[in-house]
Design an enzyme around this catalytic site. Sequence first.
Site, PDB file in Angstrom:
ATOM      1  N   GLU A 138     151.170  51.484 -53.420  1.00 34.20           N
ATOM      2  CA  GLU A 138     150.308  50.417 -53.923  1.00 34.20           C
ATOM      3  C   GLU A 138     150.824  49.125 -53.316  1.00 34.20           C
ATOM      4  O   GLU A 138     151.973  48.721 -53.561  1.00 34.20           O
ATOM      5  CB  GLU A 138     150.333  50.347 -55.461  1.00 34.20           C
TER       6      GLU A 138
ATOM      7  N   ARG B  56     157.014  44.487 -74.046  1.00 33.42           N
ATOM      8  CA  ARG B  56     156.342  43.239 -74.435  1.00 33.42           C
ATOM      9  C   ARG B  56     154.838  43.429 -74.666  1.00 33.42           C
ATOM     10  O   ARG B  56     154.216  42.631 -75.324  1.00 33.42           O
ATOM     11  CB  ARG B  56     156.600  42.128 -73.426  1.00 33.42           C
TER      12      ARG B  56
ATOM     13  N   ASP C 271     147.122  46.324 -70.024  1.00 31.65           N
ATOM     14  CA  ASP C 271     148.338  45.762 -70.637  1.00 31.65           C
ATOM     15  C   ASP C 271     148.054  44.542 -71.510  1.00 31.65           C
ATOM     16  O   ASP C 271     148.634  44.375 -72.588  1.00 31.65           O
ATOM     17  CB  ASP C 271     149.325  45.301 -69.551  1.00 31.65           C
ATOM     18  N   HIS C 272     147.185  43.666 -70.991  1.00 31.49           N
ATOM     19  CA  HIS C 272     147.028  42.387 -71.698  1.00 31.49           C
ATOM     20  C   HIS C 272     146.109  42.470 -72.913  1.00 31.49           C
ATOM     21  O   HIS C 272     146.030  41.523 -73.692  1.00 31.49           O
ATOM     22  CB  HIS C 272     146.632  41.283 -70.721  1.00 31.49           C
TER      23      HIS C 272
ATOM     24  N   HIS D 245     144.784  41.438 -65.315  1.00 37.44           N
ATOM     25  CA  HIS D 245     144.720  40.128 -65.965  1.00 37.44           C
ATOM     26  C   HIS D 245     143.334  39.489 -65.892  1.00 37.44           C
ATOM     27  O   HIS D 245     142.789  39.045 -66.906  1.00 37.44           O
ATOM     28  CB  HIS D 245     145.789  39.207 -65.349  1.00 37.44           C
TER      29      HIS D 245
ATOM     30  N   THR E 275     155.507  38.530 -64.812  1.00 34.40           N
ATOM     31  CA  THR E 275     154.847  39.777 -64.429  1.00 34.40           C
ATOM     32  C   THR E 275     155.648  40.365 -63.276  1.00 34.40           C
ATOM     33  O   THR E 275     156.603  39.738 -62.821  1.00 34.40           O
ATOM     34  CB  THR E 275     153.359  39.502 -64.051  1.00 34.40           C
ATOM     35  N   THR E 276     155.282  41.570 -62.800  1.00 35.10           N
ATOM     36  CA  THR E 276     156.061  42.205 -61.734  1.00 35.10           C
ATOM     37  C   THR E 276     156.049  41.316 -60.489  1.00 35.10           C
ATOM     38  O   THR E 276     155.006  41.123 -59.877  1.00 35.10           O
ATOM     39  CB  THR E 276     155.461  43.592 -61.401  1.00 35.10           C
TER      40      THR E 276
ATOM     41  N   HIS F 186     151.440  49.617 -68.074  1.00 39.66           N
ATOM     42  CA  HIS F 186     152.841  49.445 -67.680  1.00 39.66           C
ATOM     43  C   HIS F 186     153.684  49.466 -68.951  1.00 39.66           C
ATOM     44  O   HIS F 186     153.594  48.550 -69.765  1.00 39.66           O
ATOM     45  CB  HIS F 186     152.987  48.096 -66.950  1.00 39.66           C
TER      46      HIS F 186
ATOM     47  N   ARG G 194     150.569  38.592 -82.218  1.00 35.63           N
ATOM     48  CA  ARG G 194     150.527  38.354 -83.654  1.00 35.63           C
ATOM     49  C   ARG G 194     151.013  39.540 -84.470  1.00 35.63           C
ATOM     50  O   ARG G 194     151.031  39.472 -85.693  1.00 35.63           O
ATOM     51  CB  ARG G 194     149.084  38.043 -84.085  1.00 35.63           C
TER      52      ARG G 194
ATOM     53  N   ARG H  34     156.837  48.664 -70.203  1.00 32.46           N
ATOM     54  CA  ARG H  34     158.007  47.903 -69.760  1.00 32.46           C
ATOM     55  C   ARG H  34     159.218  48.235 -70.627  1.00 32.46           C
ATOM     56  O   ARG H  34     159.079  48.599 -71.794  1.00 32.46           O
ATOM     57  CB  ARG H  34     157.716  46.390 -69.866  1.00 32.46           C
TER      58      ARG H  34
ATOM     59  N   ASN I 266     143.817  47.854 -65.596  1.00 31.83           N
ATOM     60  CA  ASN I 266     145.101  47.725 -66.283  1.00 31.83           C
ATOM     61  C   ASN I 266     144.859  46.998 -67.615  1.00 31.83           C
ATOM     62  O   ASN I 266     144.414  45.844 -67.623  1.00 31.83           O
ATOM     63  CB  ASN I 266     146.065  46.931 -65.389  1.00 31.83           C
TER      64      ASN I 266
ATOM     65  N   GLU J  27     152.625  52.741 -64.928  1.00 34.74           N
ATOM     66  CA  GLU J  27     153.598  51.976 -64.150  1.00 34.74           C
ATOM     67  C   GLU J  27     154.907  51.982 -64.923  1.00 34.74           C
ATOM     68  O   GLU J  27     154.910  51.710 -66.137  1.00 34.74           O
ATOM     69  CB  GLU J  27     153.121  50.536 -63.976  1.00 34.74           C
TER      70      GLU J  27
ATOM     71  N   HIS K 160     147.653  43.500 -57.987  1.00 37.24           N
ATOM     72  CA  HIS K 160     148.408  42.341 -58.467  1.00 37.24           C
ATOM     73  C   HIS K 160     147.752  41.032 -58.058  1.00 37.24           C
ATOM     74  O   HIS K 160     147.669  40.713 -56.885  1.00 37.24           O
ATOM     75  CB  HIS K 160     149.871  42.338 -58.009  1.00 37.24           C
ATOM     76  N   GLY K 161     147.282  40.324 -59.069  1.00 35.75           N
ATOM     77  CA  GLY K 161     146.722  38.987 -58.848  1.00 35.75           C
ATOM     78  C   GLY K 161     145.286  38.980 -58.355  1.00 35.75           C
ATOM     79  O   GLY K 161     144.720  37.916 -58.101  1.00 35.75           O
TER      80      GLY K 161
HETATM   81  N1  PXP Z   1     149.626  46.923 -60.098  1.00 42.64           N
HETATM   82  C1  PXP Z   1     150.915  46.801 -60.493  1.00 42.64           C
HETATM   83  C2  PXP Z   1     151.918  47.739 -59.921  1.00 42.64           C
HETATM   84  C3  PXP Z   1     151.298  45.851 -61.457  1.00 42.64           C
HETATM   85  O1  PXP Z   1     152.578  45.746 -61.845  1.00 42.64           O
HETATM   86  C4  PXP Z   1     150.284  45.031 -62.028  1.00 42.64           C
HETATM   87  C5  PXP Z   1     150.655  44.051 -63.094  1.00 42.64           C
HETATM   88  O2  PXP Z   1     151.095  44.724 -64.213  1.00 42.64           O
HETATM   89  C6  PXP Z   1     148.970  45.202 -61.603  1.00 42.64           C
HETATM   90  C7  PXP Z   1     148.668  46.135 -60.620  1.00 42.64           C
HETATM   91  C8  PXP Z   1     147.840  44.388 -62.158  1.00 42.64           C
HETATM   92  O3  PXP Z   1     148.015  43.059 -61.817  1.00 42.64           O
HETATM   93  P1  PXP Z   1     147.052  41.952 -62.457  1.00 42.64           P
HETATM   94  O4  PXP Z   1     147.235  41.995 -63.934  1.00 42.64           O
HETATM   95  O5  PXP Z   1     147.526  40.684 -61.829  1.00 42.64           O
HETATM   96  O6  PXP Z   1     145.650  42.315 -62.055  1.00 42.64           O
END
Ligand code: PXP
Length: 254
Positions: free
Chosen positions: A152, A50, A10-11, A228, A101-102, A44, A19, A46, A8, A71, A199-200
């Site tokens: 998931e 963001r 996203d970050h 993350h 986060t979700t 994702h 910035r 959103r 993922n 997502e 997640h996490g």
């Molecule tokens: N899966 C889903 C459905 C999520 O919403 C997220 C966070 O966006 C992740 C996986 C990834 O989670 P993490 O960034 O904590 O690894």
Amino acid sequence: MIPRLGVNIDHVATLRQLRGTPYPDLLEAARLCERGGAEQITIHLREDRRHIQDADLFALRKSVRVPLNLEISLEPKMLKIARKAAPDWICLVPEKRQEVTTEGGLDVVKQRRRIKNAIKLFAKSKTKISLFVEPEAAIMKLCKELGAHAVELHTGRYCLAAQKGFGARSTKVEAAELNRIELAGHAAAQLGLHVNAGHGLDYQNIKPILAIRRENEHPLIEEYNIGHVIVCRAAIVGIEQATREMANLVRSEL
Ligand code: PXP
């Protein structure tokens, strides 16, 4: 069956949005993840935009070679964008504006009609649907009935406990959550659903989940979506290496 790693990114976009700079380049990040062993790229989009922007989604759709997993919430305007982008997978997620986060899984019981209708929108397309849900065995049958191809399992509570986020109760919560993931995963697999998790997750807490087996000794979880921790590790070793380290773990025989 060897589990797959979805990265993922996203970050990576979060850093850019922080910035408003033209960098880091998301397409380059995705390419390096692929080189490091990512078998899927996950993003994702959103409602509050963001991190990932609409233009990122369409650019990644064109350039990513491995499957793209989007997502997205159940909002009609978001589903419309998803249909236009036609990713390989859609993971339906709940969304709240103020959350970091979700925070939880979809409420499949309350939202059953909306979920069913959302899944129907993609019935004639190649896009497959996954539902991001709490690891609760009792709801897996409903996920199947609604037409999902995969679930998931939300590993957030387990991960928080493994990172000692519940203080003195952490060890107890960790064991209970791991058990919940195992029961939910088996229930989903028996129904013929693909079983994913995310997640996490980090480089340590993933290990006990990787060790969960099916009756045929194959790993219970087929796919992990991790973001993350990989982007954090990337700040130290680069995103290709950070991905490779996680991909090696996911594929290892523990
Ligand atoms: N899966 C889903 C459905 C999520 O919403 C997220 C966070 O966006 C992740 C996986 C990834 O989670 P993490 O960034 O904590 O690894």
